[in-house]
Design an enzyme around this catalytic site. Structure first.
Site, short mmCIF file in Angstrom:
data_model
loop_
_atom_site.label_atom_id
_atom_site.label_comp_id
_atom_site.label_asym_id
_atom_site.label_seq_id
_atom_site.Cartn_x
_atom_site.Cartn_y
_atom_site.Cartn_z
N GLY A 124 1.12 -0.89 -0.25
CA GLY A 124 0.19 0.23 0.04
C GLY A 124 0.84 1.81 0.14
N ALA A 125 0.41 2.18 0.19
CA ALA A 125 1.17 3.83 0.48
C ALA A 125 -0.27 4.46 1.18
CB ALA A 125 1.43 4.28 -0.91
N ASP A 126 1.05 5.34 1.53
CA ASP A 126 0.49 6.70 2.27
C ASP A 126 -0.20 8.12 1.33
OD1 ASP A 126 0.26 5.33 5.03
OD2 ASP A 126 2.56 6.05 4.75
N GLY A 164 4.61 4.58 5.63
CA GLY A 164 5.68 4.14 6.72
C GLY A 164 4.58 4.59 8.04
N GLY A 223 2.25 2.66 8.70
CA GLY A 223 2.87 1.46 10.08
C GLY A 223 3.70 1.90 10.26
N GLU A 237 9.96 -2.48 4.11
CA GLU A 237 9.41 -2.44 2.96
C GLU A 237 10.44 -1.86 1.52
OE1 GLU A 237 5.14 -1.27 4.65
OE2 GLU A 237 6.05 0.21 4.19
C1 5RP Z 1 4.03 0.79 6.83
C2 5RP Z 1 2.60 1.92 5.03
C3 5RP Z 1 1.05 1.15 4.70
O1 5RP Z 1 1.49 0.72 2.64
C4 5RP Z 1 1.10 2.58 4.74
O2 5RP Z 1 0.55 2.90 5.48
C5 5RP Z 1 -0.89 2.64 3.84
O3 5RP Z 1 -1.16 1.77 4.68
P1 5RP Z 1 -3.50 1.22 4.58
O4 5RP Z 1 -3.20 0.40 3.75
O5 5RP Z 1 -3.77 0.74 6.14
O6 5RP Z 1 -3.40 3.13 4.57
O7 5RP Z 1 3.73 1.97 4.23
O8 5RP Z 1 4.94 1.09 7.01
#
Ligand code: 5RP
Length: 228
Positions: free
Chosen positions: A87-89, A100, A102, A108
């Site tokens: 995934g990504a923010d 990041g 998470g 990653e």
């Molecule tokens: C974790 C990440 C995740 O991929 C990012 O925070 C997206 O998370 P989500 O799918 O819960 O929105 O980079 O370090």
């Protein structure tokens, strides 16, 4: 095209399921971290007899993969992966990402660097014109945290050490996360290279050198496939 009203959770499940088409039968798959990836891991369980296993980017994903009967291999056991799904923010129009949220960004980036193709799975809320609205996560060696916060201040960013239960959050690698607000990252490649040079930075959460090749974007119109 007609549109349906999906919840954010349903959009995550849609893109997690759609990512299965990028998993190569007979090959180990790279697996990211987060709530969207959790949907992918659940879907991957339906293919568990077709793959030797996964390389995981976090303790949390490892636990989930193993609970579903998917073997987890150490990154040192593989020299290359055909695909990494994460995934990504935030993701911009060129496939550069901020990651990041998470706190798993270092592992990653390691698994992404092992992989030939990064397939990003995200809902439409993650798409941006310019990276920087989401507080930029940076994994740092604890003794360098305040110095790094001062260096970001010189670039116009406000950094703070991420907390959990009133204490600094400690990553899977035993380090801290500094989250930086107020940046406008107009040149992600140059920015990533610059911050990587600062002593004490383990990993900056800009993924420009390891950008997405494909983004499966969950939208009210269904899953859109963006290629970069
Ligand atoms: C974790 C990440 C995740 O991929 C990012 O925070 C997206 O998370 P989500 O799918 O819960 O929105 O980079 O370090």
């Amino acid at each position: 095209m007609s549109s349906t009203s999906y919840t954010q959770d349903e959009l995550k499940a849609l893109v997690g399921q759609a990512a299965l088409q990028y998993v190569v039968p007979g090959e180990i798959v790279g697996v990211g971290t987060g709530s969207t990836v959790n949907k992918f891991i659940d879907a991957l369980a339906t293919m568990r007899d077709q793959i030797p296993g996964a390389v995981s980017s976090s303790e949390a994903s490892t636990v989930r993969l193993k609970a579903l009967g998917i073997p987890v291999l150490d990154a040192n056991e593989v020299s290359s992966l055909s695909v990494y799904i994460d995934g990504a923010d935030e993701i911009d129009g060129q496939g550069h990402m901020v990651k990041g949220g998470g706190a798993a960004l270092t592992r990653e980036k390691i698994v992404a660097a092992l992989s030939k193709r990064f397939v990003c799975i995200a809902d439409e809320s993650k798409k941006v014109a310019v990276l920087g609205k989401f507080p930029l996560p940076v994994e740092v060696i604890p003794m360098a945290a305040q110095q790094i916060i001062r260096q970001f201040a010189a670039l116009g960013g406000q950094g703070s050490i991420r907390q959990k239960d009133g204490q600094p959050l400690v990553t899977d690698n035993g380090q801290y996360i500094v989250d930086v607000l107020g940046l406008q990252i107009t040149d992600p490649l140059a920015f990533e290279s610059q911050v990587n040079q600062w002593p004490g930075v383990v990993t900056v959460g800009v993924f420009a050198h390891q950008k997405a090749a494909v983004c499966l974007l969950g939208t009210p119109r269904g899953v859109e496939t963006l290629t970069y």
